[in-house]
Structures are given as structure tokens and as C-alpha cells.
Scaffold this motif. Structure first.
Motif, PDB file in Angstrom:
ATOM      1  N   ASN A  87     -24.445  32.697 -23.249  1.00 40.88           N
ATOM      2  CA  ASN A  87     -24.280  31.299 -23.619  1.00 40.88           C
ATOM      3  C   ASN A  87     -22.795  31.015 -23.873  1.00 40.88           C
ATOM      4  N   LEU A 129     -30.748  26.117 -19.472  1.00 35.40           N
ATOM      5  CA  LEU A 129     -30.334  26.156 -20.873  1.00 35.40           C
ATOM      6  C   LEU A 129     -30.179  24.722 -21.371  1.00 35.40           C
ATOM      7  N   TRP A 156     -33.764  28.218 -23.877  1.00 35.96           N
ATOM      8  CA  TRP A 156     -33.677  28.762 -22.519  1.00 35.96           C
ATOM      9  C   TRP A 156     -35.055  28.675 -21.874  1.00 35.96           C
TER      10      TRP A 156
END
Length: 186
Positions: free
Chosen positions: A44, A84, A54
């Protein structure tokens, strides 16, 4: 006076809410493409986000900051989408990013070898015959001269082998990139 305090409180909440920055969702993968069955490491790199969701290609959901996802051996050559979603601290602002990740078939190499026969040994898998002409044990999966070398997608295969006198047969399971199989005299 109470009415004015109420409006001031509402205005203050609106100002505080609007002060939160818009999150920017982003992530990286540890490689540009993968072999089916490999672990995809998702890192991330989002900005101004407080929480995350996610979604992986198999529909699983995770709220971890980073994710390690094990892809399926059976995917073969394909592309899969990872998603995401990043949220602001109060959860009212959000940003979504997706990334397409490429996978290739899981292919392993197997080298058959034999030290007990003085004759050439012919090994057959899936109607393809290769010959063992040497007697040295392979130490890795490079194409060994003298070994019967096969590249196969992950799975189980029936093999036969013969030197004209001795016959071998069995099942070999290809489940890693490199393996060897010694044919022993019966």
C-alpha cells in the motif's frame, strides 16, 4: 441563544469534516508478472488515508494495510484485477484504484536419470519420448545432456520408461519449478 449554538456546532462539524484531505489510493506489486501459484505481495502506497479495503481476484476482502495473496496453481496464463479502496479518517472521503496483474502458467522442469542401466532409457510422458543417455545425477534443472528433460505445467503425469530390458512406470507430480526423478532397477 441555543439555536445559534446549534448552528455554530453544525458549521464547526462541517468545517472539520471538510478539512480532511481526499485520500489517494495507490499500491505496488513486488513483480511485474507472476507464475500461477506464486505469492503476490501488494504494498500500500496510499496518501492521506486512514483505513483500507482490498479486494482480491477470488473475491476475498482484507482491511490490512498490505496484503500477500497466494494465486491459484490452476489459473494458467491470465490477467487478474486487484482493487484497493482508501478511506479518510472519518470514512466520508474515499478513493479506489485497481491494477491488472499478469500470470503465466505454472511450469516445472523434471529431469529423469538412471545409474543402473547400461542401455539408453526412453522416458515417455504425454506421448513425448526423451532419452537418458548418461548416468550422472542432475544437480539443478538446467537441460542436462544425458538426462530425459521435460518442461510440464503443474499437475500429475503418468510416465513410462524402458531400456529394452527393464520397464518403469508411475505417476510424477510437478508442483515446483525444478525436480529430478531417478529410475531405480526393480
Amino acid at each position: 441563544m441555543k439555536k445559534n449554538n446549534f448552528f455554530i456546532l453544525i458549521a464547526l462539524v462541517a468545517v472539520i469534516s471538510s478539512c480532511q484531505k481526499q485520500p489517494e489510493a495507490s499500491f505496488t506489486t513486488d513483480k511485474s508478472s507472476y507464475m500461477a501459484g506464486e505469492v503476490v505481495r501488494l504494498t500500500n502506497t496510499s496518501m492521506d488515508a486512514d483505513s483500507y479495503v482490498w479486494t482480491t481476484p477470488d473475491g476475498q476482502v482484507s482491511t490490512s494495510a498490505n496484503v500477500n495473496f497466494t494465486s491459484s496453481d490452476s489459473w494458467g496464463a491470465c490477467s487478474k484485477v486487484f482493487k484497493l479502496e482508501a478511506f479518510s479518517k472519518n470514512g466520508k472521503k474515499t478513493d479506489v484504484v485497481t491494477k491488472v496483474v499478469s500470470f503465466t502458467e505454472a511450469i516445472g522442469k523434471v529431469s529423469f536419470w538412471n545409474v543402473t542401466s547400461d542401455n539408453i532409457v526412453n522416458v515417455t510422458i504425454n506421448n513425448i519420448t526423451k532419452s537418458i543417455t548418461g548416468y550422472d545425477q542432475p544437480t539443478n534443472c538446467e537441460s542436462f545432456s544425458g538426462c530425459a528433460n521435460f518442461s510440464l505445467t503443474y499437475g500429475s503425469y503418468y510416465y513410462t520408461a524402458t531400456d529394452g530390458t527393464i520397464n518403469w512406470d508411475g505417476i510424477i507430480t510437478i508442483d515446483k519449478e525444478c525436480q529430478t526423478m531417478q529410475l531405480y532397477s526393480k
